[in-house]
Design a protein around this motif. Structure first.
Motif, short mmCIF file in Angstrom:
data_model
loop_
_atom_site.label_atom_id
_atom_site.label_comp_id
_atom_site.label_asym_id
_atom_site.label_seq_id
_atom_site.Cartn_x
_atom_site.Cartn_y
_atom_site.Cartn_z
N ILE A 30 5.73 4.42 -12.91
CA ILE A 30 6.76 3.48 -12.46
C ILE A 30 6.37 2.94 -11.09
CG2 ILE A 30 9.19 3.22 -11.85
CD1 ILE A 30 9.83 5.48 -13.74
N LEU A 31 6.29 1.62 -10.96
CA LEU A 31 6.02 0.99 -9.67
C LEU A 31 7.28 1.03 -8.83
CD1 LEU A 31 3.97 -2.14 -10.79
CD2 LEU A 31 3.08 -0.07 -9.72
N LEU A 32 7.13 1.36 -7.56
CA LEU A 32 8.27 1.43 -6.66
C LEU A 32 8.37 0.18 -5.81
CD1 LEU A 32 8.08 5.15 -5.44
CD2 LEU A 32 9.54 4.17 -7.22
N ASN A 33 9.59 -0.22 -5.51
CA ASN A 33 9.84 -1.39 -4.68
C ASN A 33 9.32 -1.13 -3.26
OD1 ASN A 33 10.99 -3.48 -3.11
ND2 ASN A 33 12.70 -3.66 -4.56
N ARG B 266 10.25 -2.28 -0.54
CA ARG B 266 11.33 -2.29 0.44
C ARG B 266 12.36 -1.18 0.20
NH1 ARG B 266 11.30 -7.00 3.40
NH2 ARG B 266 9.99 -8.68 2.61
N GLY B 267 12.12 -0.31 -0.76
CA GLY B 267 13.07 0.77 -1.02
C GLY B 267 12.52 1.75 -2.02
N ASN B 268 13.13 2.92 -2.09
CA ASN B 268 12.67 3.97 -2.98
C ASN B 268 13.36 3.86 -4.34
OD1 ASN B 268 11.06 6.20 -3.57
ND2 ASN B 268 12.70 7.63 -3.09
N VAL B 269 13.23 2.69 -4.95
CA VAL B 269 13.80 2.43 -6.26
C VAL B 269 12.73 1.73 -7.11
CG1 VAL B 269 16.19 2.26 -5.47
CG2 VAL B 269 14.75 0.22 -5.47
N PRO B 270 12.85 1.79 -8.45
CA PRO B 270 11.85 1.12 -9.30
C PRO B 270 11.76 -0.37 -9.01
CG PRO B 270 13.16 2.65 -10.59
CD PRO B 270 13.81 2.58 -9.24
N LEU B 271 10.56 -0.90 -9.08
CA LEU B 271 10.31 -2.32 -8.85
C LEU B 271 10.67 -3.11 -10.10
CD1 LEU B 271 9.03 -4.55 -7.01
CD2 LEU B 271 6.87 -4.07 -8.18
N LYS B 272 11.47 -4.14 -9.94
CA LYS B 272 11.80 -5.03 -11.05
C LYS B 272 10.66 -6.02 -11.22
CE LYS B 272 16.85 -4.75 -10.85
NZ LYS B 272 16.93 -3.62 -9.92
N VAL B 273 10.02 -6.01 -12.38
CA VAL B 273 8.86 -6.85 -12.66
C VAL B 273 9.27 -7.95 -13.64
CG1 VAL B 273 6.50 -6.90 -13.53
CG2 VAL B 273 7.33 -4.88 -12.31
N TYR B 274 8.98 -9.18 -13.26
CA TYR B 274 9.29 -10.32 -14.12
C TYR B 274 8.03 -10.85 -14.77
CZ TYR B 274 13.83 -10.26 -11.82
OH TYR B 274 15.06 -9.87 -11.34
N GLU B 275 8.14 -11.19 -16.02
CA GLU B 275 6.98 -11.62 -16.81
C GLU B 275 7.01 -13.14 -16.99
OE1 GLU B 275 4.78 -10.31 -20.98
OE2 GLU B 275 6.87 -9.78 -20.62
N VAL B 276 5.92 -13.79 -16.62
CA VAL B 276 5.80 -15.24 -16.75
C VAL B 276 4.58 -15.55 -17.62
CG1 VAL B 276 5.54 -17.44 -15.55
CG2 VAL B 276 6.82 -15.58 -14.47
N GLN B 277 4.80 -16.20 -18.74
CA GLN B 277 3.72 -16.57 -19.65
C GLN B 277 3.06 -17.86 -19.18
OE1 GLN B 277 2.67 -14.62 -21.97
NE2 GLN B 277 4.36 -13.15 -21.90
N PRO B 278 1.76 -18.04 -19.47
CA PRO B 278 1.05 -19.27 -19.03
C PRO B 278 1.72 -20.56 -19.48
CG PRO B 278 -0.52 -17.63 -19.82
CD PRO B 278 0.85 -17.09 -20.14
N ASP B 279 2.32 -20.55 -20.67
CA ASP B 279 2.92 -21.79 -21.17
C ASP B 279 4.27 -22.12 -20.52
OD1 ASP B 279 4.26 -19.69 -22.23
OD2 ASP B 279 4.19 -20.36 -24.32
N ASP C 239 0.84 -1.21 0.00
CA ASP C 239 0.00 0.00 0.00
C ASP C 239 0.87 1.25 0.00
OD1 ASP C 239 -2.28 -1.49 -0.03
OD2 ASP C 239 -2.60 -1.41 2.15
N ASP C 240 1.93 1.22 0.78
CA ASP C 240 2.84 2.38 0.82
C ASP C 240 3.54 2.57 -0.52
OD1 ASP C 240 4.45 4.45 2.35
OD2 ASP C 240 6.05 3.11 1.69
N SER C 241 3.91 1.47 -1.17
CA SER C 241 4.54 1.55 -2.48
C SER C 241 3.58 2.13 -3.51
CB SER C 241 5.00 0.16 -2.93
OG SER C 241 5.44 0.18 -4.27
#
Length: 218
Positions: free
Chosen positions: A55-58, A60-73, A19-21
């Motif tokens: 930009i989504l923020l992490n 746990r810190g004031n840095v951009p959130l690294k988002v990983y993409e996972v496909q259904p297959d 929520d804070d992020s």
């Protein structure tokens, strides 16, 4: 979007972090283009701030959130030890990775510079895989960063990952063996960035003032 996979006892604490992020990510940002001295329109007539990506923020810190993409297959592959998720790139990061020519990328730690470099190196490797003379050189201040990029991009017989100090030591050993190079390098003749900017660079720019290039790019 999956933020965490956590035990029940940690759910409340992690929800507060999320929520804070979200609150920090949604705050109004003041763009340089909105200031009077930078109030310039783009070629299509729209203000630059209108095209800014959120930009989504992490949490746990004031840095951009690294988002990983996972496909259904690829869900079934998650259990494999060799599985590695694909990092999701924002539109801004994609434009940096896919841009042609030399790129000067500035930013504080954790803003995604290394992510862009890794993806750019991988893309260049794919584009030039049929060119026999194609080589890559990655230089970092720390051995830890050089090793991380090497493991992320993958080792290649035409790609070298090294530190700045190691590169200098290697040049000092190998260059004197070349017929076209002098045998010794005096410390007083070392070309630092300050010396380059005040000496060689300033003189070159005066002779060709119509085509200005930032000294850090040169």
């Amino acid at each position: 979007l999956i933020w965490y996979v956590a035990k029940h006892k940690n759910v409340s604490r992690l929800m507060r972090l999320i929520d804070d992020s979200e609150s920090r990510s949604a705050r109004q940002r003041v763009e340089a283009s909105s200031m009077l001295e930078f109030n310039a329109r783009t070629q299509d007539g729209h203000n630059e701030s209108q095209t800014t990506n959120r930009i989504l923020l992490n949490p746990r810190g004031n840095v951009p959130l690294k988002v990983y993409e996972v496909q259904p297959d690829s869900i079934a592959e998650i259990l494999e030890a060799s599985w590695s998720p694909q990092l999701y790139l924002s539109a801004e990061e994609k434009s940096i990775v896919e841009a042609s020519g030399t790129i000067l990328l500035l930013g504080r730690s954790g803003t995604g510079k290394t992510v862009c470099i890794c993806n750019r190196m991988d893309l260049d490797r794919q584009r030039n895989r049929h060119i026999q003379s194609f080589t890559q050189l990655f230089i970092a201040r720390s051995q830890r960063l050089a090793r991380y990029v090497s493991e992320t991009v993958g080792r290649h017989d035409r790609c070298v990952f090294t530190t700045f100090g190691e590169l200098l030591r290697r040049l000092e050993v190998e260059l004197p063996n070349l017929d076209s190079c002098r045998a010794t390098f005096l410390p007083s003749q070392k070309m630092t960035f300050s010396r380059f900017k005040k000496g060689l660079y300033s003189g070159a720019m005066k002779q060709n003032s119509k085509e200005y290039i930032d000294p850090m790019i040169a």
